[in-house]
Scaffold this motif. Structure first.
Motif, short mmCIF file in Angstrom:
data_model
loop_
_atom_site.label_atom_id
_atom_site.label_comp_id
_atom_site.label_asym_id
_atom_site.label_seq_id
_atom_site.Cartn_x
_atom_site.Cartn_y
_atom_site.Cartn_z
N GLY A 96 0.80 -1.22 0.00
CA GLY A 96 0.00 0.00 0.00
C GLY A 96 0.83 1.26 0.00
N VAL A 97 2.15 1.14 -0.16
CA VAL A 97 3.04 2.29 -0.21
C VAL A 97 3.14 2.76 -1.66
CG1 VAL A 97 5.38 3.13 0.20
CG2 VAL A 97 4.36 1.48 1.77
N THR A 98 2.99 4.05 -1.91
CA THR A 98 3.10 4.60 -3.26
C THR A 98 4.37 5.42 -3.40
OG1 THR A 98 1.93 6.67 -2.76
CG2 THR A 98 0.57 4.75 -3.33
N MET A 99 4.80 5.59 -4.65
CA MET A 99 5.97 6.41 -4.90
C MET A 99 5.70 7.86 -4.48
SD MET A 99 8.30 4.39 -5.96
CE MET A 99 9.55 5.58 -6.48
N GLN A 100 4.46 8.31 -4.62
CA GLN A 100 4.13 9.68 -4.19
C GLN A 100 4.31 9.83 -2.68
OE1 GLN A 100 0.04 10.83 -4.82
NE2 GLN A 100 0.55 13.01 -4.87
N THR A 101 3.89 8.81 -1.93
CA THR A 101 4.07 8.85 -0.48
C THR A 101 5.55 8.93 -0.13
OG1 THR A 101 2.06 7.57 -0.07
CG2 THR A 101 3.72 7.58 1.67
N LEU A 102 6.38 8.15 -0.83
CA LEU A 102 7.82 8.15 -0.55
C LEU A 102 8.44 9.50 -0.88
CD1 LEU A 102 8.81 4.62 -1.90
CD2 LEU A 102 8.18 5.27 0.43
N GLU A 103 8.01 10.10 -1.97
CA GLU A 103 8.58 11.38 -2.39
C GLU A 103 8.16 12.52 -1.48
OE1 GLU A 103 7.11 11.48 -6.35
OE2 GLU A 103 8.61 10.05 -7.12
N ILE A 104 6.92 12.47 -0.95
CA ILE A 104 6.41 13.55 -0.10
C ILE A 104 6.79 13.35 1.36
CG2 ILE A 104 4.31 14.65 0.78
CD1 ILE A 104 3.01 14.07 -1.94
N SER A 105 6.61 12.11 1.86
CA SER A 105 6.78 11.85 3.30
C SER A 105 8.07 11.12 3.65
CB SER A 105 5.58 11.02 3.81
OG SER A 105 4.36 11.68 3.55
N GLY A 106 8.81 10.67 2.65
CA GLY A 106 10.00 9.87 2.92
C GLY A 106 11.15 10.69 3.49
#
Length: 253
Positions: A96-106
């Protein structure tokens, strides 16, 4: 003259889970890490950490020589190849992890590596080699591969080897001391013919452990710890009583 009083050692463990961009730790990225530091006598949670990890590149850490290519100053400084680690769509959908999540919240991988080292340091409660924390997890050898990748890529491998319990294997590589909940569950249910699988969700259900968000690192760590608590209660108490209460899921960063 009375013998000097010896303070009892407090043994701790780091309950660990990674979400990843695939199954191969030599090619795929770490996407999320969650940890809970616990006392092994009471199973009290003394510290928590959870973080998404920003997308990062593959790094050259030894092995066979490769064809020389031109690199930017940043790539040279970080030792990376300029090639993004693998983020397989199937693995991302699974967690359920998205690349957008990683780029914004990572968080940058080097920052996560430093956080992990500091986490281990402050949760080592007694001195001496025997009191170094061990690593606990579900199918923990999978996570250890990504843990070794993280420590190598962030330059903390040698420091990590000094901080946690472990040994040097035949090939000269450090292997952290681990406790796998699959083995604990087998000890508990080996004589029960109705138990045919030791997946996290199934063992959690069997033990009455809540697992609200499977394949989220934070939820999986809490469920993993509660499985350890439930199994150790049974192993420590022949009458099944006097055990430790299970932990509730708590929000952390």
């Amino acid at each position: 003259m009375a013998a000097p009083k010896v303070e009892p050692k407090i043994y701790t463990a780091i309950v660990l889970d990674f979400e990843t961009g695939g199954l191969n730790c030599t090619e795929c990225a770490c996407t999320q890490i969650a940890m809970q530091a616990v006392r092994m006598d009471t199973w009290e949670v003394i510290d928590r950490y959870v973080s998404y990890i920003s997308p990062y590149n593959r790094q050259d850490i030894g092995g066979a020589p490769k064809r020389k290519t031109l690199k930017t100053k940043r790539e040279v400084a970080q030792g990376d190849s300029g090639e993004l680690m693998k983020y397989e769509p199937v693995a991302l959908k699974y967690s359920g992890v998205t690349m957008q999540t990683l780029e914004i919240s990572g968080v940058d991988i080097k920052g996560v590596g430093s956080d992990l080292i500091e986490f281990i340091k402050r949760n080592t409660l007694s001195k001496g080699a025997q009191s170094k924390p061990i690593i606990i997890g579900q199918n923990i050898l999978f996570d250890v591969g990504f843990l070794q990748q993280l420590m190598n890529y962030t330059g903390h491998l040698k420091e990590f080897e000094k901080l946690v319990a472990g040994t040097i294997d035949f090939y000269g590589n450090f292997q952290p001391k681990t406790l796998d909940t699959i083995d604990l569950a087998r000890l508990t249910y080996a004589c029960d013919p109705d138990v045919t699988s030791y997946k996290l969700e199934l063992i959690a259900e069997r033990l009455g452990v809540d697992l609200d968000d499977a394949h989220n690192a934070e939820a999986d760590v809490t469920a993993t710890l509660n499985i350890v608590v439930a199994c150790s209660n049974r192993l420590r108490n022949s009458d099944g009583g006097g055990g430790v209460a299970l932990h509730k899921k708590e929000k952390s960063r």
